[in-house]
Design a protein around this motif. Sequence first.
Motif, PDB file in Angstrom:
ATOM      1  N   UNK A  10       0.871  -1.174   0.000  1.00 35.57           N
ATOM      2  CA  UNK A  10       0.000   0.000   0.000  1.00 35.57           C
ATOM      3  C   UNK A  10       0.907   1.223   0.000  1.00 35.57           C
ATOM      4  N   UNK A  11       0.780   2.044  -1.047  1.00 34.30           N
ATOM      5  CA  UNK A  11       1.523   3.310  -1.132  1.00 34.30           C
ATOM      6  C   UNK A  11       0.623   4.377  -0.526  1.00 34.30           C
ATOM      7  N   UNK A  12       1.161   5.161   0.383  1.00 30.20           N
ATOM      8  CA  UNK A  12       0.345   6.175   1.060  1.00 30.20           C
ATOM      9  C   UNK A  12       1.052   7.524   1.069  1.00 30.20           C
ATOM     10  N   UNK A  13       0.250   8.574   1.169  1.00 27.81           N
ATOM     11  CA  UNK A  13       0.798   9.935   1.300  1.00 27.81           C
ATOM     12  C   UNK A  13      -0.282  10.814   1.899  1.00 27.81           C
ATOM     13  N   UNK A  14       0.161  11.904   2.484  1.00 24.30           N
ATOM     14  CA  UNK A  14      -0.776  12.878   3.038  1.00 24.30           C
ATOM     15  C   UNK A  14      -0.703  14.148   2.199  1.00 24.30           C
ATOM     16  N   UNK A  66       4.984   6.875   1.665  1.00 23.41           N
ATOM     17  CA  UNK A  66       5.381   5.682   2.416  1.00 23.41           C
ATOM     18  C   UNK A  66       4.829   4.437   1.737  1.00 23.41           C
ATOM     19  N   UNK A  67       5.422   3.310   2.113  1.00 25.33           N
ATOM     20  CA  UNK A  67       5.004   2.015   1.578  1.00 25.33           C
ATOM     21  C   UNK A  67       4.830   1.060   2.756  1.00 25.33           C
ATOM     22  N   UNK A 104       7.630  11.314   7.027  1.00 27.58           N
ATOM     23  CA  UNK A 104       6.781  11.670   5.880  1.00 27.58           C
ATOM     24  C   UNK A 104       5.383  12.118   6.286  1.00 27.58           C
ATOM     25  N   UNK A 105       4.941  11.761   7.479  1.00 25.09           N
ATOM     26  CA  UNK A 105       3.559  12.051   7.877  1.00 25.09           C
ATOM     27  C   UNK A 105       2.555  11.142   7.186  1.00 25.09           C
ATOM     28  N   UNK A 106       3.042  10.226   6.357  1.00 28.86           N
ATOM     29  CA  UNK A 106       2.148   9.325   5.605  1.00 28.86           C
ATOM     30  C   UNK A 106       1.704   8.170   6.500  1.00 28.86           C
ATOM     31  N   UNK A 116       8.364   1.482   4.673  1.00 33.75           N
ATOM     32  CA  UNK A 116       9.439   2.332   4.171  1.00 33.75           C
ATOM     33  C   UNK A 116       8.904   3.749   4.056  1.00 33.75           C
ATOM     34  N   UNK A 117       9.700   4.709   4.473  1.00 30.97           N
ATOM     35  CA  UNK A 117       9.356   6.111   4.254  1.00 30.97           C
ATOM     36  C   UNK A 117      10.317   6.654   3.198  1.00 30.97           C
TER      37      UNK A 117
END
Length: 160
Positions: A10-14, A66-67, A104-106, A116-117
Amino acid sequence: MSRLAGGVVLVTAQEPPLDPDGPGGEDAGMTATSFMSVSLDPPLVLVSVRTGSRMDDLLEEQPLWAVSVLAEGQRQIAGRFAMRGRLSDRLLFQDVPHRRGAITGAPLIDGSLATLECRTHQRVPTGDHTLVIGLVLETGLPHPEAAPLSYFRGRYRHLA
Ligand SMILES: Cc1cc2nc3c(=O)[nH]c(=O)nc-3n(C[C@H](O)[C@H](O)[C@H](O)COP(=O)(O)O)c2cc1C
């Protein structure tokens, strides 16, 4: 390519804050199998993101992401973040236990094998996808012994 077995992340970001000192915006997440290691020194990883998708738009303005490497028991999370034309991102994360990456805040998904950030190192538009290459800033191993979620021939699988 459906015959190439792979892990699922899951790739995430804010969303970045509107005002530089203000709070960050909504979180977004995208299920992906196109994740790979690129370089060890410096540590680089790559994910291929469909052009024009929510995550592509977000990563154009947000270099920090982040992952989370998903575990076998997390196929519902994978399914939820693979839906198109979905509900608000806020609702998507509501009952998915996670914490926020310190750098990253993700969102980092609880129960995942590894996290992983990253900070975007290079973006390479290619065909209908963008290769997003990230410098790994931080790693975590919340559940290193858990079985991985795998994807093969269009289905989530048990690794056996
Ligand atoms: C197992 C699986 C793997 C996927 N891998 C990718 C991928 O590597 N890159 C990508 O752009 N989309 C991938 N997708 C599709 C995205 O998860 C999905 O299109 C996206 O979350 C929906 O957002 P959108 O409506 O903005 O396109 C995958 C979907 C599934 C089910």
